[in-house]
Enzyme design. Structure first.
Site, mmCIF file in Angstrom:
data_model
loop_
_atom_site.group_PDB
_atom_site.id
_atom_site.type_symbol
_atom_site.label_atom_id
_atom_site.label_comp_id
_atom_site.label_asym_id
_atom_site.label_seq_id
_atom_site.Cartn_x
_atom_site.Cartn_y
_atom_site.Cartn_z
ATOM 1 N N ARG A 23 0.814 -1.229 0.000
ATOM 2 C CA ARG A 23 0.000 0.000 0.000
ATOM 3 C C ARG A 23 0.839 1.266 0.000
ATOM 4 O O ARG A 23 0.371 2.338 -0.335
ATOM 5 C CB ARG A 23 -0.909 0.030 1.236
ATOM 6 C CG ARG A 23 -1.877 -1.129 1.321
ATOM 7 C CD ARG A 23 -2.535 -1.181 2.676
ATOM 8 N NE ARG A 23 -1.502 -1.445 3.693
ATOM 9 C CZ ARG A 23 -1.664 -1.252 4.984
ATOM 10 N NH1 ARG A 23 -2.787 -0.768 5.462
ATOM 11 N NH2 ARG A 23 -0.693 -1.536 5.825
ATOM 12 N N GLU A 28 6.298 7.400 11.882
ATOM 13 C CA GLU A 28 6.015 8.432 12.869
ATOM 14 C C GLU A 28 7.074 9.522 12.680
ATOM 15 O O GLU A 28 8.265 9.266 12.884
ATOM 16 C CB GLU A 28 6.131 7.803 14.256
ATOM 17 C CG GLU A 28 5.741 8.674 15.394
ATOM 18 C CD GLU A 28 5.788 7.896 16.693
ATOM 19 O OE1 GLU A 28 4.707 7.533 17.194
ATOM 20 O OE2 GLU A 28 6.910 7.629 17.183
ATOM 21 N N GLN A 47 4.980 26.310 15.749
ATOM 22 C CA GLN A 47 4.737 26.787 14.387
ATOM 23 C C GLN A 47 5.336 25.796 13.399
ATOM 24 O O GLN A 47 6.460 25.348 13.576
ATOM 25 C CB GLN A 47 5.393 28.169 14.212
ATOM 26 C CG GLN A 47 5.214 28.777 12.854
ATOM 27 C CD GLN A 47 5.799 30.198 12.795
ATOM 28 O OE1 GLN A 47 5.746 30.947 13.747
ATOM 29 N NE2 GLN A 47 6.348 30.549 11.641
ATOM 30 N N HIS A 62 19.827 31.400 7.918
ATOM 31 C CA HIS A 62 18.939 32.232 8.725
ATOM 32 C C HIS A 62 18.912 31.792 10.181
ATOM 33 O O HIS A 62 19.139 30.628 10.485
ATOM 34 C CB HIS A 62 17.504 32.163 8.185
ATOM 35 C CG HIS A 62 17.386 32.551 6.760
ATOM 36 N ND1 HIS A 62 16.554 31.885 5.893
ATOM 37 C CD2 HIS A 62 17.986 33.522 6.026
ATOM 38 C CE1 HIS A 62 16.635 32.436 4.690
ATOM 39 N NE2 HIS A 62 17.509 33.424 4.744
ATOM 40 N N LYS A 72 14.551 24.038 15.518
ATOM 41 C CA LYS A 72 13.787 23.557 14.365
ATOM 42 C C LYS A 72 13.963 22.052 14.205
ATOM 43 O O LYS A 72 15.028 21.509 14.479
ATOM 44 C CB LYS A 72 14.282 24.224 13.073
ATOM 45 C CG LYS A 72 14.111 25.716 13.035
ATOM 46 C CD LYS A 72 14.708 26.294 11.769
ATOM 47 C CE LYS A 72 14.548 27.803 11.736
ATOM 48 N NZ LYS A 72 15.229 28.382 10.565
ATOM 49 N N TYR A 132 9.336 22.286 8.232
ATOM 50 C CA TYR A 132 10.006 22.385 9.523
ATOM 51 C C TYR A 132 9.094 22.902 10.615
ATOM 52 O O TYR A 132 8.217 23.700 10.389
ATOM 53 C CB TYR A 132 11.290 23.209 9.447
ATOM 54 C CG TYR A 132 11.183 24.595 8.877
ATOM 55 C CD1 TYR A 132 11.215 25.708 9.706
ATOM 56 C CD2 TYR A 132 11.096 24.794 7.508
ATOM 57 C CE1 TYR A 132 11.150 26.984 9.193
ATOM 58 C CE2 TYR A 132 11.032 26.064 6.980
ATOM 59 C CZ TYR A 132 11.064 27.162 7.824
ATOM 60 O OH TYR A 132 10.993 28.420 7.302
ATOM 61 N N LYS A 169 17.744 39.474 -0.661
ATOM 62 C CA LYS A 169 17.953 39.619 0.787
ATOM 63 C C LYS A 169 19.082 38.694 1.267
ATOM 64 O O LYS A 169 19.961 39.112 2.032
ATOM 65 C CB LYS A 169 16.652 39.303 1.518
ATOM 66 C CG LYS A 169 16.722 39.377 3.016
ATOM 67 C CD LYS A 169 15.346 39.066 3.585
ATOM 68 C CE LYS A 169 15.391 38.779 5.046
ATOM 69 N NZ LYS A 169 14.113 38.383 5.593
ATOM 70 N N ASP A 170 19.065 37.429 0.818
ATOM 71 C CA ASP A 170 20.089 36.479 1.246
ATOM 72 C C ASP A 170 21.458 36.787 0.646
ATOM 73 O O ASP A 170 22.479 36.441 1.245
ATOM 74 C CB ASP A 170 19.669 35.049 0.909
ATOM 75 C CG ASP A 170 18.609 34.513 1.853
ATOM 76 O OD1 ASP A 170 18.232 35.221 2.810
ATOM 77 O OD2 ASP A 170 18.144 33.375 1.633
#
Length: 181
Positions: A23, A28, A47, A62, A72, A132, A169-170
């Site tokens: 299948r 997890e 978040q 970052h 994270k 993340y 920006k980066d």
């Protein structure tokens, strides 16, 4: 789930146990109780973020500062990335060192990156979905970064730099050295 300490203090590689049959597969992706038992770290994720990118997109490096520093738990749902974590904790024995690995939908590996680290990734396949969890909410005023090609970090991004797609920006982020002046 297997959890293995990387050579960076408090940064862990997580390999889930994947069950496969005709299948498809099941695993997890996170279990708070097991994570805490195996690492000794208590984490409360608040978040979840997700991005979709094409091959060559480089996001990072970052981080969030102060009260909004973020731990994270990162993984790839589709495709693959070269994921990079850099220890920027001033009192850490591994300050200025980085850890990198390929995260993919195929290997299902995850990386737990503690607070006090910069993070970035380079997309290795088109239509890659990167996900993340964060233990603190994003706060624009607390964001920071390090330029991806910082000479002192010497990160091997595995693709030629002319293949990178990087935000303006980066491209303007400061060097690692300027964080500690």
């Amino acid at each position: 789930m297997e959890i293995e300490q990387t050579y960076l203090n408090d940064c862990y590689l997580i390999s889930p146990r994947v069950f496969a049959d005709s299948r498809g597969t099941f695993f997890e992706s996170f279990n708070k109780k097991k994570f805490e038992e195996l690492t000794g770290h208590c984490v409360e994720f608040v978040q979840d973020n997700q991005s979709t990118s094409q091959k060559g997109v480089l996001r990072g490096l970052h981080f969030q500062m102060g009260n909004f520093a973020q731990a994270k738990l990162v993984r790839v749902i589709q495709g693959s990335v070269l994921d990079v974590a850099v220890d920027i904790r001033p009192q850490s024995e591994t300050l200025g060192q980085h850890f990198s690995l390929v995260l993919s939908a195929e290997n299902n590996k995850q990386l737990y990156i503690p607070q006090g680290f910069a993070h970035g990734f380079l997309v290795l396949e088109d239509d890659t979905i990167f996900s993340y969890k964060c233990d603190s909410y994003y706060n624009k005023a607390s964001e920071g970064g390090i330029i991806y090609n910082d000479k002192s970090l010497n990160i091997d991004w595995k693709l030629p730099e002319d293949a990178f797609v990087i935000s303006e920006k980066d491209k303007e982020l400061p060097t690692f050295e300027t964080l500690f002046k």
